[in-house]
Design an enzyme around this catalytic site. Structure first.
Site, PDB file in Angstrom:
ATOM      1  N   ARG A 180       0.744  -1.434   0.004  1.00  0.00           N
ATOM      2  CA  ARG A 180       0.036  -0.079  -0.223  1.00  0.00           C
ATOM      3  C   ARG A 180       0.607   1.645  -0.375  1.00  0.00           C
ATOM      4  O   ARG A 180       1.939   1.378   0.027  1.00  0.00           O
ATOM      5  CB  ARG A 180      -0.794  -0.431   1.590  1.00  0.00           C
ATOM      6  CG  ARG A 180      -2.138  -1.224   1.503  1.00  0.00           C
ATOM      7  CD  ARG A 180      -2.937  -0.980   2.282  1.00  0.00           C
ATOM      8  NE  ARG A 180      -2.626  -1.454   3.798  1.00  0.00           N
ATOM      9  CZ  ARG A 180      -1.218  -0.260   4.392  1.00  0.00           C
ATOM     10  NH1 ARG A 180      -1.649   0.598   4.198  1.00  0.00           N
ATOM     11  NH2 ARG A 180      -0.591  -0.867   5.269  1.00  0.00           N
ATOM     12  N   HIS A 218     -10.579  -3.081  10.973  1.00  0.00           N
ATOM     13  CA  HIS A 218      -9.258  -4.091  11.050  1.00  0.00           C
ATOM     14  C   HIS A 218      -9.573  -5.112  11.714  1.00  0.00           C
ATOM     15  O   HIS A 218      -7.738  -5.430  12.422  1.00  0.00           O
ATOM     16  CB  HIS A 218      -7.951  -2.766  10.496  1.00  0.00           C
ATOM     17  CG  HIS A 218      -6.906  -3.724  10.012  1.00  0.00           C
ATOM     18  ND1 HIS A 218      -5.576  -2.921  10.110  1.00  0.00           N
ATOM     19  CD2 HIS A 218      -6.555  -4.769   8.618  1.00  0.00           C
ATOM     20  CE1 HIS A 218      -4.509  -3.820   9.454  1.00  0.00           C
ATOM     21  NE2 HIS A 218      -5.378  -4.359   8.135  1.00  0.00           N
ATOM     22  N   TYR A 263      -1.372  -2.862  -7.295  1.00  0.00           N
ATOM     23  CA  TYR A 263      -1.182  -4.127  -5.582  1.00  0.00           C
ATOM     24  C   TYR A 263      -2.048  -4.501  -4.535  1.00  0.00           C
ATOM     25  O   TYR A 263      -2.718  -3.014  -4.198  1.00  0.00           O
ATOM     26  CB  TYR A 263       0.518  -3.825  -5.346  1.00  0.00           C
ATOM     27  CG  TYR A 263       0.959  -4.670  -4.645  1.00  0.00           C
ATOM     28  CD1 TYR A 263       1.657  -5.624  -4.965  1.00  0.00           C
ATOM     29  CD2 TYR A 263       0.967  -4.825  -3.056  1.00  0.00           C
ATOM     30  CE1 TYR A 263       2.549  -6.824  -4.383  1.00  0.00           C
ATOM     31  CE2 TYR A 263       1.052  -6.096  -2.011  1.00  0.00           C
ATOM     32  CZ  TYR A 263       2.436  -7.435  -3.071  1.00  0.00           C
ATOM     33  OH  TYR A 263       2.683  -8.833  -2.167  1.00  0.00           O
ATOM     34  N   SER A 313      -1.098  -3.563  10.313  1.00  0.00           N
ATOM     35  CA  SER A 313      -0.808  -4.818   8.887  1.00  0.00           C
ATOM     36  C   SER A 313       0.897  -5.689   9.262  1.00  0.00           C
ATOM     37  O   SER A 313       1.964  -4.794   9.771  1.00  0.00           O
ATOM     38  CB  SER A 313      -0.267  -3.445   7.627  1.00  0.00           C
ATOM     39  OG  SER A 313      -1.850  -2.871   7.571  1.00  0.00           O
ATOM     40  N   LYS A 372      -9.241  -2.891   1.147  1.00  0.00           N
ATOM     41  CA  LYS A 372      -9.147  -1.170   1.803  1.00  0.00           C
ATOM     42  C   LYS A 372     -10.086  -1.114   1.362  1.00  0.00           C
ATOM     43  O   LYS A 372     -10.446   0.546   2.736  1.00  0.00           O
ATOM     44  CB  LYS A 372      -7.467  -1.646   2.464  1.00  0.00           C
ATOM     45  CG  LYS A 372      -6.956  -2.226   2.833  1.00  0.00           C
ATOM     46  CD  LYS A 372      -7.323  -2.500   4.639  1.00  0.00           C
ATOM     47  CE  LYS A 372      -6.735  -4.165   4.655  1.00  0.00           C
ATOM     48  NZ  LYS A 372      -5.919  -4.397   5.042  1.00  0.00           N
ATOM     49  N   ASP A 409      -8.567 -10.703   8.481  1.00  0.00           N
ATOM     50  CA  ASP A 409      -8.180  -9.104   8.722  1.00  0.00           C
ATOM     51  C   ASP A 409      -8.821  -8.244   8.324  1.00  0.00           C
ATOM     52  O   ASP A 409      -9.221  -6.763   9.202  1.00  0.00           O
ATOM     53  CB  ASP A 409      -7.808  -9.215   6.524  1.00  0.00           C
ATOM     54  CG  ASP A 409      -7.161  -7.662   6.550  1.00  0.00           C
ATOM     55  OD1 ASP A 409      -5.753  -7.776   7.545  1.00  0.00           O
ATOM     56  OD2 ASP A 409      -7.195  -7.169   5.660  1.00  0.00           O
ATOM     57  N   CYS A 429       0.719  -7.427  11.496  1.00  0.00           N
ATOM     58  CA  CYS A 429       0.976  -7.744  12.906  1.00  0.00           C
ATOM     59  C   CYS A 429       0.507  -9.056  13.799  1.00  0.00           C
ATOM     60  O   CYS A 429       0.819  -9.476  15.463  1.00  0.00           O
ATOM     61  CB  CYS A 429       1.155  -6.017  13.793  1.00  0.00           C
ATOM     62  SG  CYS A 429       2.361  -5.213  13.299  1.00  0.00           S
ATOM     63  N   ARG A 439       2.733 -11.808  -0.846  1.00  0.00           N
ATOM     64  CA  ARG A 439       1.587 -12.628  -0.456  1.00  0.00           C
ATOM     65  C   ARG A 439       0.656 -13.580  -1.361  1.00  0.00           C
ATOM     66  O   ARG A 439       1.078 -13.902  -2.732  1.00  0.00           O
ATOM     67  CB  ARG A 439       0.796 -11.137  -0.927  1.00  0.00           C
ATOM     68  CG  ARG A 439       1.393  -9.868  -0.270  1.00  0.00           C
ATOM     69  CD  ARG A 439      -0.366  -9.766   1.310  1.00  0.00           C
ATOM     70  NE  ARG A 439       0.083  -8.427   2.175  1.00  0.00           N
ATOM     71  CZ  ARG A 439       0.121  -8.583   3.376  1.00  0.00           C
ATOM     72  NH1 ARG A 439      -1.227  -8.961   3.776  1.00  0.00           N
ATOM     73  NH2 ARG A 439       0.089  -7.220   4.212  1.00  0.00           N
TER      74      ARG A 439
HETATM   75  P1  GTP Z   1      -2.373  -7.549   6.900  1.00  0.00           P
HETATM   76  O1  GTP Z   1      -2.519  -8.976   6.286  1.00  0.00           O
HETATM   77  O2  GTP Z   1      -0.651  -7.097   6.419  1.00  0.00           O
HETATM   78  O3  GTP Z   1      -3.482  -7.119   7.411  1.00  0.00           O
HETATM   79  O4  GTP Z   1      -1.299  -8.868   8.283  1.00  0.00           O
HETATM   80  P2  GTP Z   1      -1.875  -9.490   9.427  1.00  0.00           P
HETATM   81  O5  GTP Z   1      -1.948  -8.886  10.772  1.00  0.00           O
HETATM   82  O6  GTP Z   1      -2.733 -10.431   9.191  1.00  0.00           O
HETATM   83  O7  GTP Z   1      -0.471 -10.258   9.316  1.00  0.00           O
HETATM   84  P3  GTP Z   1       0.247 -12.036   9.244  1.00  0.00           P
HETATM   85  O8  GTP Z   1      -0.663 -12.932  10.317  1.00  0.00           O
HETATM   86  O9  GTP Z   1       0.022 -12.109   8.322  1.00  0.00           O
HETATM   87  O10 GTP Z   1       1.622 -12.046  10.211  1.00  0.00           O
HETATM   88  C1  GTP Z   1       2.527 -11.280   9.680  1.00  0.00           C
HETATM   89  C2  GTP Z   1       3.828 -11.381  10.145  1.00  0.00           C
HETATM   90  O11 GTP Z   1       3.960 -11.405  11.491  1.00  0.00           O
HETATM   91  C3  GTP Z   1       4.374 -12.989   9.503  1.00  0.00           C
HETATM   92  O12 GTP Z   1       5.165 -13.043   9.262  1.00  0.00           O
HETATM   93  C4  GTP Z   1       4.217 -13.614  11.201  1.00  0.00           C
HETATM   94  O13 GTP Z   1       5.028 -14.686  10.859  1.00  0.00           O
HETATM   95  C5  GTP Z   1       4.618 -12.984  11.813  1.00  0.00           C
HETATM   96  N1  GTP Z   1       4.003 -13.096  13.361  1.00  0.00           N
HETATM   97  C6  GTP Z   1       2.557 -13.287  13.457  1.00  0.00           C
HETATM   98  N2  GTP Z   1       1.982 -13.857  14.533  1.00  0.00           N
HETATM   99  C7  GTP Z   1       3.505 -13.564  15.515  1.00  0.00           C
HETATM  100  C8  GTP Z   1       3.553 -14.212  17.053  1.00  0.00           C
HETATM  101  O14 GTP Z   1       2.831 -14.266  17.431  1.00  0.00           O
HETATM  102  N3  GTP Z   1       4.881 -13.940  17.243  1.00  0.00           N
HETATM  103  C9  GTP Z   1       5.823 -13.678  16.373  1.00  0.00           C
HETATM  104  N4  GTP Z   1       6.662 -13.557  16.889  1.00  0.00           N
HETATM  105  N5  GTP Z   1       5.291 -13.129  14.504  1.00  0.00           N
HETATM  106  C10 GTP Z   1       4.281 -13.568  14.604  1.00  0.00           C
HETATM  107  C1  SPV Z   2      -2.281  -4.729   4.831  1.00  0.00           C
HETATM  108  O1  SPV Z   2      -1.451  -4.063   4.497  1.00  0.00           O
HETATM  109  O2  SPV Z   2      -3.743  -4.519   6.025  1.00  0.00           O
HETATM  110  C2  SPV Z   2      -3.665  -5.681   4.588  1.00  0.00           C
HETATM  111  C3  SPV Z   2      -2.199  -5.581   2.780  1.00  0.00           C
HETATM  112  O3  SPV Z   2      -4.376  -6.610   4.485  1.00  0.00           O
HETATM  113  S1  SPV Z   2      -3.279  -5.102   2.044  1.00  0.00           S
HETATM  114  O4  SPV Z   2      -4.375  -5.067   1.204  1.00  0.00           O
HETATM  115  O5  SPV Z   2      -2.806  -4.338   0.879  1.00  0.00           O
HETATM  116  O6  SPV Z   2      -4.106  -3.685   2.192  1.00  0.00           O
HETATM  117 MN    MN Z   3      -4.987  -6.138   6.723  1.00  0.00          MN
END
Ligand code: GTP
Ligand code: SPV
Ligand code: MN
Length: 615
Positions: A71, A240, A211, A262, A220, A287, A264, A385
């Site tokens: 983004r 979110h 993207y 994002s 979003k 999400d 996290c 992704r």
């Molecule tokens: P968006 O799709 O961007 O909104 O992200 P999201 O909040 O769904 O994050 P996602 O679960 O994809 O995790 C993002 C990164 O954080 C990945 O590389 C995970 O491996 C890492 N991660 C997720 N959960 C944990 C956790 O509990 N501990 C640690 N250390 N890393 C984590």
């Molecule tokens: C985020 O950035 O929080 C996502 C990926 O879930 S995107 O759809 O690119 O915003």
């Molecule tokens: Mn997201």
């Protein structure tokens, strides 16, 4: 079906107007069928934009350009009539000026391309909480992703009314004089990208990026930025947040949502495999959550999406097996590395790659002996992704498409905070919970910036929605306060609110992988279990200056590795000094931004926190 067959006069007129402006070579009204998906994917493969993956059925890899990998928050605009309505945290341009600029860019921008007309639904079809939109785009990649991420095509026409959300998108790369993409991801220069929202008109205009959140406009742009505006108008919440279904060993069920910025951990938490026996987690959404009051005064959530647009790096058998299975077929991968045998690879996949890899930039490089790469030299982009259908997830909840939604018992807030914020604490009240949401901070991740130098810096990201709120964030805080005072509910019926942090660090402790003081992932079930019991009012807590925290022995630590058992007291204590710094920063730098829009309840919570910390 052609544009002439569109029965809704308002939609038809809008499509015709956009066709006139963008001048595509042809217009296709999408039906959302498998045949159409295959045809568009073949077009991408033939144009050198997609690579079929021998190792994963009906799955394809796309590579974008380095200027179009995430983004673009500084090119994202909330174009309300008054600047004050966009608030201090959004980028604002007056609608007249922005429309004039963008019309200039849109003029003839689809030369040499097809305009796709894609009707779609956010939420289960026919759900009273669902909403409808039409995306016009010149990107096959966008149609293919929207097919997975939303309920799209033919099936939606019967529900589409005059209150549809118009979403106009162009990659901003006209093909004049028979020019071709020649395998190069089409997009515009960074300065010409505009991700624009007109909140008063409930209108979305996106230009120049292909993207993710910039281009898949149901996600979003609609389900958050425009939906936050609708939610405020109509008295509900667009957030979110992941949605998970948690079952305890007695078979009792609670639904929990969680807002983390994002990259996290939302997808990971939504699909986790508990390490404590007898507990089960199933996924409703990963999400976005739309929450409305039911007749019983409780908040009910739906997942407006139908797929996962998940972060690939870090996804392994160990961290998130369910996501890997969900993405094992019928999946689109973007900016992952390609292996010699026709599979995808990324950092943190759990095993080193062999032989040669094509990295996300298209360069052939010898794989490293380790499942790790130096920063900046990753084979997969850190924001690579997968786009996978939600129904392929082994732990998808049987009621994930329930039209009335699922009743929410708890809401979690969190972010990446290497210090100060403990593993978990609970708000004393709804207003205190809104306060906790309002002070969330987190390290910037690769999902929210295309500037690698910013990754890791801490910024406040209240409610994890700073990049996604379609109006003034001060008014958004007030809306949350108002939801708690809604006459149709009361304190017993409202979800309990918690603040979690899986990301405390101690880089000097060599025993801790990655320096993380908490193992995270499946081990987060220990915290979920405590939250579950808190919702039942169990006596498993102590009252501290920052809120309720697990009392001695209340957090299940059976089987937790010794290094984490040793770190636990540190991440379960109130760091008074750190919190006082936090209070100072909120008082001096964070809250003043919102001026008269800041609810008095939040200033009161800040004063109260300071008093309690100073006792
Ligand atoms: P968006 O799709 O961007 O909104 O992200 P999201 O909040 O769904 O994050 P996602 O679960 O994809 O995790 C993002 C990164 O954080 C990945 O590389 C995970 O491996 C890492 N991660 C997720 N959960 C944990 C956790 O509990 N501990 C640690 N250390 N890393 C984590
Ligand atoms: C985020 O950035 O929080 C996502 C990926 O879930 S995107 O759809 O690119 O915003
Ligand atoms: Mn997201």
């Amino acid at each position: 079906m052609t544009v002439n067959d569109i029965k809704n006069a308002k939609i038809k007129a809008w499509v015709e107007e956009c066709v006139k402006m963008c001048e595509p070579d042809s217009v296709v009204v999408c039906d959302g069928s498998r045949a159409e998906y295959d045809r568009l994917m073949k077009k991408c493969v033939d144009a050198g934009l997609a690579t079929p993956l021998a190792k994963k059925p009906n799955s394809f890899l796309f590579r974008s350009l380095p200027s179009d990998v995430a983004r673009v928050e500084n090119r994202t605009f909330i174009s309300s009539v008054k600047e004050e309505d966009a608030g201090p945290t959004n980028h604002w341009i007056a609608p007249k000026e922005l429309k004039a600029t963008m019309k200039g860019l849109y003029k003839g921008c689809m030369h040499g391309r097809t305009m796709y007309v894609l009707p779609f639904c956010m939420g289960p079809l026919g759900s009273p909480i669902a909403k409808y939109g039409v995306e016009l785009t010149d990107s096959e990649y966008v149609v293919l992703n929207m097919d997975i991420m939303t309920r799209a095509g033919e099936q939606t026409w019967q529900y589409l009314g005059d209150d549809f959300i118009p979403c106009l998108h162009s990659v901003g790369k006209p093909l004049n004089n028979g020019e071709k993409d020649n395998g190069i991801w089409p997009c515009a220069d960074v300065d010409h990208k505009y991700i624009s929202h007109f909140p008063e008109e409930h209108l979305i205009w996106s230009y120049g990026s292909g993207y993710g959140g910039n281009a898949l406009l149901g996600k979003k742009c609609f389900a958050l930025r425009i939906a936050t505006v609708l939610a405020r108008e109509e008295g509900w919440l667009a957030e979110h947040m992941l949605i998970l279904k948690l079952t305890n060993p007695k078979g009792e069920v609670k639904y929990i949502t969680g807002a983390f910025p994002s990259a996290c951990g939302k997808t990971n938490l939504a699909m986790l495999i508990p390490t404590i026996p007898g507990w089960k987690v199933e996924t409703v959404g990963d999400d976005i959550a739309w929450m409305k009051f039911g007749k019983d005064g409780r908040l009910y959530a739906i997942n407006p999406e139908a797929g996962f647009f998940g972060v690939a790096p870090g996804t392994s058998e160990e961290s998130n097996k369910n996501a890997l299975v969900a993405a094992s077929k019928n999946t689109i991968f973007t900016n992952c590395a390609l292996t010699e045998d026709g599979d995808v690879w990324w950092e943190g996949i759990g095993y080193p790659a062999k032989g040669k890899l094509v990295d996300w930039k298209g360069n052939v490089r010898e794989a490293l002996p380790k499942d790790k790469s130096p920063k900046g030299e990753e084979f997969a982009h850190p924001n690579a992704r997968f786009t996978a259908p939600a129904k392929q997830c082994p732990c998808i909840a049987s009621d994930w498409e329930s039209p009335e939604g699922v009743p929410i018992s708890a809401i979690l807030f969190g972010g990446r905070r290497p210090s100060t914020i403990p593993l978990v604490h609970q708000a004393r009240s709804w207003a205190h919970g809104v306060f906790l949401g309002s002070i969330v901070g987190s390290e910037i991740t690769a999902a929210s910036t295309i500037n690698a130098a910013d990754v890791g810096k801490i910024r406040r990201d209240p409610f994890a929605i700073i990049p996604f709120c379609g109006y003034n964030m001060g008014d958004y805080f007030q809306h949350w306060i108002d939801v708690g005072n809604n006459p149709s509910t009361n304190a017993d019926k409202l979800p309990k609110i918690f603040y979690v942090n899986w990301f405390r660090k101690d880089d000097d402790n060599a025993d801790l992988p990655g320096g993380f003081m908490w193992p995270g992932y499946g081990e987060n079930s220990r915290v979920l279990a405590w939250v579950f019991d808190r919702c039942d009012g169990k006596d498993n807590f102590i009252d501290t200056p920052i809120g309720y925290m697990p009392k001695e022995g209340a957090l299940n630590t059976d089987g937790l590795s010794d290094c984490y058992k040793k770190a636990l007291p540190e991440i379960l204590k109130v760091d008074r000094e750190g919190w006082l710094k936090e209070v100072k920063d909120i008082r001096e730098n964070h809250y003043p931004k919102f001026g008269k829009h800041l609810p008095k309840e939040l200033s009161a919570c800040l004063d109260d926190l300071e008093t309690r910390l100073s006792k």
